[in-house]
Design a protein around this motif. Structure first.
Motif, PDB file in Angstrom:
ATOM      1  N   LYS A 148       7.717  76.641  18.852  1.00  0.00           N
ATOM      2  CA  LYS A 148       7.590  78.075  18.561  1.00  0.00           C
ATOM      3  C   LYS A 148       8.552  78.520  17.471  1.00  0.00           C
ATOM      4  CE  LYS A 148       4.346  79.301  21.326  1.00  0.00           C
ATOM      5  NZ  LYS A 148       3.094  79.810  20.788  1.00  0.00           N
ATOM      6  N   GLY A 149       9.643  77.799  17.301  1.00  0.00           N
ATOM      7  CA  GLY A 149      10.606  78.150  16.272  1.00  0.00           C
ATOM      8  C   GLY A 149      11.648  77.072  16.134  1.00  0.00           C
ATOM      9  N   THR A 150      12.297  77.034  14.961  1.00  0.00           N
ATOM     10  CA  THR A 150      13.352  76.056  14.717  1.00  0.00           C
ATOM     11  C   THR A 150      14.572  76.746  14.137  1.00  0.00           C
ATOM     12  OG1 THR A 150      12.520  75.569  12.507  1.00  0.00           O
ATOM     13  CG2 THR A 150      11.766  74.143  14.278  1.00  0.00           C
ATOM     14  N   ARG A 151      15.719  76.173  14.394  1.00  0.00           N
ATOM     15  CA  ARG A 151      16.969  76.604  13.765  1.00  0.00           C
ATOM     16  C   ARG A 151      17.544  75.390  13.058  1.00  0.00           C
ATOM     17  NH1 ARG A 151      21.464  77.568  17.562  1.00  0.00           N
ATOM     18  NH2 ARG A 151      22.408  75.695  16.719  1.00  0.00           N
ATOM     19  N   ILE A 152      17.756  75.542  11.773  1.00  0.00           N
ATOM     20  CA  ILE A 152      18.203  74.421  10.958  1.00  0.00           C
ATOM     21  C   ILE A 152      19.648  74.651  10.544  1.00  0.00           C
ATOM     22  CG2 ILE A 152      17.809  73.140   8.834  1.00  0.00           C
ATOM     23  CD1 ILE A 152      14.856  73.998   9.061  1.00  0.00           C
ATOM     24  N   ASP A 153      20.536  73.751  10.968  1.00  0.00           N
ATOM     25  CA  ASP A 153      21.922  73.737  10.513  1.00  0.00           C
ATOM     26  C   ASP A 153      22.030  72.711   9.396  1.00  0.00           C
ATOM     27  OD1 ASP A 153      22.572  75.587  12.443  1.00  0.00           O
ATOM     28  OD2 ASP A 153      23.362  74.107  13.858  1.00  0.00           O
ATOM     29  N   ALA A 154      23.223  72.554   8.864  1.00  0.00           N
ATOM     30  CA  ALA A 154      23.420  71.591   7.777  1.00  0.00           C
ATOM     31  C   ALA A 154      23.163  70.163   8.239  1.00  0.00           C
ATOM     32  CB  ALA A 154      24.826  71.713   7.223  1.00  0.00           C
ATOM     33  N   THR A 155      23.516  69.852   9.494  1.00  0.00           N
ATOM     34  CA  THR A 155      23.386  68.472   9.969  1.00  0.00           C
ATOM     35  C   THR A 155      22.580  68.328  11.254  1.00  0.00           C
ATOM     36  OG1 THR A 155      25.449  68.658  11.200  1.00  0.00           O
ATOM     37  CG2 THR A 155      25.593  67.811   8.938  1.00  0.00           C
ATOM     38  N   GLU A 156      21.876  69.366  11.689  1.00  0.00           N
ATOM     39  CA  GLU A 156      21.124  69.275  12.935  1.00  0.00           C
ATOM     40  C   GLU A 156      19.989  70.293  12.946  1.00  0.00           C
ATOM     41  OE1 GLU A 156      22.288  68.411  17.557  1.00  0.00           O
ATOM     42  OE2 GLU A 156      23.803  69.187  16.206  1.00  0.00           O
ATOM     43  N   ILE A 157      18.938  69.969  13.694  1.00  0.00           N
ATOM     44  CA  ILE A 157      17.796  70.868  13.850  1.00  0.00           C
ATOM     45  C   ILE A 157      17.568  71.071  15.335  1.00  0.00           C
ATOM     46  CG2 ILE A 157      15.343  71.223  13.402  1.00  0.00           C
ATOM     47  CD1 ILE A 157      15.607  69.412  10.974  1.00  0.00           C
ATOM     48  N   PHE A 158      17.443  72.318  15.756  1.00  0.00           N
ATOM     49  CA  PHE A 158      17.139  72.673  17.138  1.00  0.00           C
ATOM     50  C   PHE A 158      15.789  73.373  17.162  1.00  0.00           C
ATOM     51  CE2 PHE A 158      21.752  72.861  16.676  1.00  0.00           C
ATOM     52  CZ  PHE A 158      22.142  71.983  17.662  1.00  0.00           C
ATOM     53  N   ALA A 159      15.082  73.297  18.292  1.00  0.00           N
ATOM     54  CA  ALA A 159      13.766  73.926  18.384  1.00  0.00           C
ATOM     55  C   ALA A 159      13.597  74.629  19.718  1.00  0.00           C
ATOM     56  CB  ALA A 159      12.672  72.880  18.197  1.00  0.00           C
ATOM     57  N   ILE A 160      12.741  75.641  19.701  1.00  0.00           N
ATOM     58  CA  ILE A 160      12.291  76.337  20.904  1.00  0.00           C
ATOM     59  C   ILE A 160      10.825  75.964  21.086  1.00  0.00           C
ATOM     60  CG2 ILE A 160      11.853  78.591  21.966  1.00  0.00           C
ATOM     61  CD1 ILE A 160      14.792  78.015  21.633  1.00  0.00           C
ATOM     62  N   GLY A 161      10.463  75.584  22.320  1.00  0.00           N
ATOM     63  CA  GLY A 161       9.097  75.150  22.579  1.00  0.00           C
ATOM     64  C   GLY A 161       8.435  75.958  23.660  1.00  0.00           C
ATOM     65  N   SER A 162       7.132  75.753  23.799  1.00  0.00           N
ATOM     66  CA  SER A 162       6.336  76.441  24.806  1.00  0.00           C
ATOM     67  C   SER A 162       5.352  75.458  25.429  1.00  0.00           C
ATOM     68  CB  SER A 162       5.554  77.592  24.168  1.00  0.00           C
ATOM     69  OG  SER A 162       4.638  78.131  25.088  1.00  0.00           O
ATOM     70  N   ILE A 163       5.098  75.643  26.740  1.00  0.00           N
ATOM     71  CA  ILE A 163       4.029  74.902  27.407  1.00  0.00           C
ATOM     72  C   ILE A 163       3.038  75.884  28.025  1.00  0.00           C
ATOM     73  CG2 ILE A 163       5.410  72.838  27.829  1.00  0.00           C
ATOM     74  CD1 ILE A 163       5.696  73.778  30.745  1.00  0.00           C
ATOM     75  N   ARG A 164       3.010  77.107  27.512  1.00  0.00           N
ATOM     76  CA  ARG A 164       2.190  78.166  28.078  1.00  0.00           C
ATOM     77  C   ARG A 164       0.759  78.167  27.548  1.00  0.00           C
ATOM     78  NH1 ARG A 164       5.094  83.631  29.740  1.00  0.00           N
ATOM     79  NH2 ARG A 164       3.876  83.856  31.624  1.00  0.00           N
ATOM     80  N   GLU A 165       0.459  77.404  26.531  1.00  0.00           N
ATOM     81  CA  GLU A 165      -0.889  77.369  25.940  1.00  0.00           C
ATOM     82  C   GLU A 165      -1.759  76.338  26.670  1.00  0.00           C
ATOM     83  OE1 GLU A 165      -1.600  79.467  23.383  1.00  0.00           O
ATOM     84  OE2 GLU A 165       0.452  80.213  23.412  1.00  0.00           O
ATOM     85  N   ASP A 166      -3.049  76.374  26.342  1.00  0.00           N
ATOM     86  CA  ASP A 166      -3.985  75.397  26.910  1.00  0.00           C
ATOM     87  C   ASP A 166      -3.640  73.995  26.447  1.00  0.00           C
ATOM     88  OD1 ASP A 166      -5.386  77.414  28.150  1.00  0.00           O
ATOM     89  OD2 ASP A 166      -6.868  77.602  26.546  1.00  0.00           O
ATOM     90  N   TYR A 167      -3.860  73.021  27.317  1.00  0.00           N
ATOM     91  CA  TYR A 167      -3.676  71.594  27.056  1.00  0.00           C
ATOM     92  C   TYR A 167      -2.213  71.200  26.867  1.00  0.00           C
ATOM     93  CZ  TYR A 167      -8.624  72.166  26.274  1.00  0.00           C
ATOM     94  OH  TYR A 167      -9.936  72.520  26.423  1.00  0.00           O
ATOM     95  N   LEU A 168      -1.272  72.071  27.214  1.00  0.00           N
ATOM     96  CA  LEU A 168       0.139  71.744  27.140  1.00  0.00           C
ATOM     97  C   LEU A 168       0.701  71.615  28.549  1.00  0.00           C
ATOM     98  CD1 LEU A 168       1.320  74.228  24.347  1.00  0.00           C
ATOM     99  CD2 LEU A 168       0.580  71.855  24.098  1.00  0.00           C
ATOM    100  N   GLY A 169       1.807  70.906  28.688  1.00  0.00           N
ATOM    101  CA  GLY A 169       2.442  70.738  29.991  1.00  0.00           C
ATOM    102  C   GLY A 169       2.734  69.285  30.269  1.00  0.00           C
ATOM    103  N   VAL A 170       2.817  68.955  31.548  1.00  0.00           N
ATOM    104  CA  VAL A 170       3.146  67.593  31.964  1.00  0.00           C
ATOM    105  C   VAL A 170       2.001  66.653  31.606  1.00  0.00           C
ATOM    106  CG1 VAL A 170       3.717  66.107  33.917  1.00  0.00           C
ATOM    107  CG2 VAL A 170       4.589  68.423  33.839  1.00  0.00           C
ATOM    108  N   ILE A 171       2.374  65.504  31.052  1.00  0.00           N
ATOM    109  CA  ILE A 171       1.378  64.480  30.725  1.00  0.00           C
ATOM    110  C   ILE A 171       1.359  63.491  31.883  1.00  0.00           C
ATOM    111  CG2 ILE A 171       0.711  62.657  29.119  1.00  0.00           C
ATOM    112  CD1 ILE A 171       2.301  64.190  26.984  1.00  0.00           C
ATOM    113  N   SER A 172       0.226  63.342  32.519  1.00  0.00           N
ATOM    114  CA  SER A 172       0.110  62.451  33.687  1.00  0.00           C
ATOM    115  C   SER A 172       0.053  61.009  33.284  1.00  0.00           C
ATOM    116  CB  SER A 172      -1.135  62.755  34.502  1.00  0.00           C
ATOM    117  OG  SER A 172      -1.239  64.114  34.743  1.00  0.00           O
TER     118      SER A 172
END
Length: 172
Positions: A148-172
């Motif tokens: 859903k979004g990323t934060r980019i630092d000089a030496t690292e990248i962090f992300a925010i994710g979602s599993i609220r949409e269709d076909y997302l979630g735990v993979i069996s």
């Protein structure tokens, strides 16, 4: 997403390495300095595929080091908003869970987890469980999520994710 890019770097070689194996030592040093690092501009440098050019060295008068300009090709991993990734859950808290997709750390907040899933602190391992008990998200589970979004630092990248949409979630 993965890219194959041509990059450049100034490589500083110690004077003791100046000899018949100079270019092989320069290539080894390039691999050790660059692979596994993160550049805010390009993303995570996964591996170097080839070294295209090593310039003639210039000696630094102050230290004696030799500086080579190196042009190389590398495989880069850079996440984008809307991208769907498979990740491994590394930590579960009442605020959400953390997952890793390769070198990328992703946080999925409780607001971005389906509303029928609740945090269960009473279980042996903290987890999110669906109301009917059929789905469970705990440490070391594999999940499919959307960035859903990323934060980019000089030496690292962090992300925010979602599993609220269709076909997302735990993979069996």
């Amino acid at each position: 997403m993965f890219f194959h890019l041509t990059l450049e770097k100034d490589l500083h070689i110690h004077p003791k390495h100046c000899g018949p194996n100079l270019f092989s030592i320069a290539t080894q040093q390039l691999h050790s300095e660059v692979e596994g690092t993160c550049s805010g501009r390009y993303g995570f440098i996964i591996t170097i595929t080839s070294v295209d050019f090593i310039s003639k060295g210039k000696v630094l008068e102050s230290s004696g080091f030799v500086v080579f300009q190196v042009r190389y090709n590398a495989i880069i991993f850079k996440p984008f908003r809307g991208e769907v990734l498979d990740a491994i859950v590394t930590k579960v808290t009442n605020l959400g869970f953390f997952a890793e997709a390769g070198p990328l750390s992703i946080f999925v907040s409780t607001q971005l987890i389906p509303s029928d899933m609740q945090f269960d602190a009473q279980s042996a391992n903290p987890c999110f469980v669906s109301e009917d008990g059929s789905t469970r998200i705990s440490k070391d589970d594999e999940v499919r999520l959307q960035i859903k979004g990323t934060r980019i630092d000089a030496t690292e990248i962090f992300a925010i994710g979602s599993i609220r949409e269709d076909y997302l979630g735990v993979i069996s």
